[in-house]
Motif scaffolding. Sequence first.
Motif, PDB file in Angstrom:
ATOM      1  N   CYS A   1      -0.379  -9.368  -3.420  1.00  0.00           N
ATOM      2  CA  CYS A   1       0.801  -8.498  -3.580  1.00  0.00           C
ATOM      3  C   CYS A   1       1.058  -8.102  -5.035  1.00  0.00           C
ATOM      4  O   CYS A   1       1.525  -7.002  -5.310  1.00  0.00           O
ATOM      5  CB  CYS A   1       2.026  -9.192  -3.006  1.00  0.00           C
ATOM      6  SG  CYS A   1       1.965  -9.290  -1.216  1.00  0.00           S
TER       7      CYS A   1
ATOM      8  N   HIS B   1      -2.777  -1.845   2.428  1.00  0.00           N
ATOM      9  CA  HIS B   1      -1.962  -3.031   2.207  1.00  0.00           C
ATOM     10  C   HIS B   1      -0.553  -2.846   2.764  1.00  0.00           C
ATOM     11  O   HIS B   1      -0.004  -3.743   3.407  1.00  0.00           O
ATOM     12  CB  HIS B   1      -1.911  -3.350   0.709  1.00  0.00           C
ATOM     13  CG  HIS B   1      -1.132  -4.582   0.380  1.00  0.00           C
ATOM     14  ND1 HIS B   1      -1.722  -5.834   0.298  1.00  0.00           N
ATOM     15  CD2 HIS B   1       0.196  -4.782   0.146  1.00  0.00           C
ATOM     16  CE1 HIS B   1      -0.800  -6.726   0.019  1.00  0.00           C
ATOM     17  NE2 HIS B   1       0.386  -6.106  -0.082  1.00  0.00           N
TER      18      HIS B   1
ATOM     19  N   CYS C   1       1.812  -5.243   5.013  1.00  0.00           N
ATOM     20  CA  CYS C   1       2.697  -6.117   4.213  1.00  0.00           C
ATOM     21  C   CYS C   1       4.101  -5.527   4.109  1.00  0.00           C
ATOM     22  O   CYS C   1       4.325  -4.560   3.383  1.00  0.00           O
ATOM     23  CB  CYS C   1       2.103  -6.309   2.810  1.00  0.00           C
ATOM     24  SG  CYS C   1       3.197  -7.222   1.732  1.00  0.00           S
TER      25      CYS C   1
ATOM     26  N   CYS D   1       5.744  -5.542   0.317  1.00  0.00           N
ATOM     27  CA  CYS D   1       5.382  -4.463  -0.605  1.00  0.00           C
ATOM     28  C   CYS D   1       5.997  -3.141  -0.160  1.00  0.00           C
ATOM     29  O   CYS D   1       6.328  -2.297  -0.993  1.00  0.00           O
ATOM     30  CB  CYS D   1       3.877  -4.343  -0.725  1.00  0.00           C
ATOM     31  SG  CYS D   1       3.201  -5.706  -1.687  1.00  0.00           S
TER      32      CYS D   1
HETATM   33 ZN   LIG Z   1       2.061  -7.207  -0.288  1.00  0.00          ZN
END
Ligand SMILES: [Zn+2]
Length: 321
Positions: free
Chosen positions: A5, A31, A35, A38
């Motif tokens: 991250c 990503h 995630c 994020c």
């Molecule tokens: Zn992340």
Amino acid sequence: MKYNCDLISDLLPLYKDEICSEASRKIVEEHLAECPDCKKILNSLNDVTIDEKIVKEKEEVINSQAKFFKRKSAFAGSIIGLIFSIPILVCLIVNLATGAGLTWFFIVLAAILVAASLIIVPLMVPENKMLTTMAAFTASLMLLFGVINIYTQGRWFFVAAASTLFGLTMLFAPFICFRRPVKNYLKKSKGLAIMCAYTATFTLMMLCIGLHVKEPMFFPMAFAIAMPLVAMAWAIFATIRYIRANAVLKTGICITAVGILTGILSHMTAMASVKEATNGVVMYSDPWLPLMLSIGSIGVLLLGIGALISAFKKGNKNENK
Ligand SMILES: [Zn+2]
């Protein structure tokens, strides 16, 4: 997840501004799909952009409002100007019709200019409103004095003008010196400039009065009385502004100076009046002298206390070292 991250959050600002490479963009998007943390960071970045946009819009609104008010006040200024021109026109016609030529019309004109300087000038001038208004007011007032003086064939113009100038300087000088653009030129010598303006206009006033009264004793007398007072004002100013000492010491210096100088002054006037009353035979008594002496001794007392305080402080500092 392929990347951690921290790496992605470093890339996020570039991603948001669409200035990262194609490869980075793909990595970030992959990503972000898996995630939520994020994703949150990206959303907060977008929020900041919205804040910036709001601030920008606010500024634009304020600017356009300011422009709007400037235009409005200029418009109001021209309307008031038009209204002011009506009595000017009427007086012009009446004066021409009744007299041999233009006489009192100029008094009306100058008087209306004084009013206009206070009402129209601040509305019409875009910047430095206060400075321009004060200058216009002073100039039109001088013009009014001049015109009335000519019309009444008086010889008081310079006395009236110089006295008014001194009074206006007393009032306006601090405001002028502590405001832009004068403030920027004077920097740290604003107080000095104000004192110089006071001294100059005061001297001018005394000069004009002296030349007007044509009394041979005026200048020596005025000089003898005014000099100690001016010197006292300067001494107090210089003490407060330039001497680095504690407040008690400064107060002591000022009060001592006032005591000594007013003592000299009252001594001189008492001498003069005694000489006048008794044809030079000295029967001298000065009723103010005890008062001046006690003022002076209070000053000296404060000087002593102030000196003690500063000595004590110095001692403390040395001990601390
Ligand atoms: Zn992340």
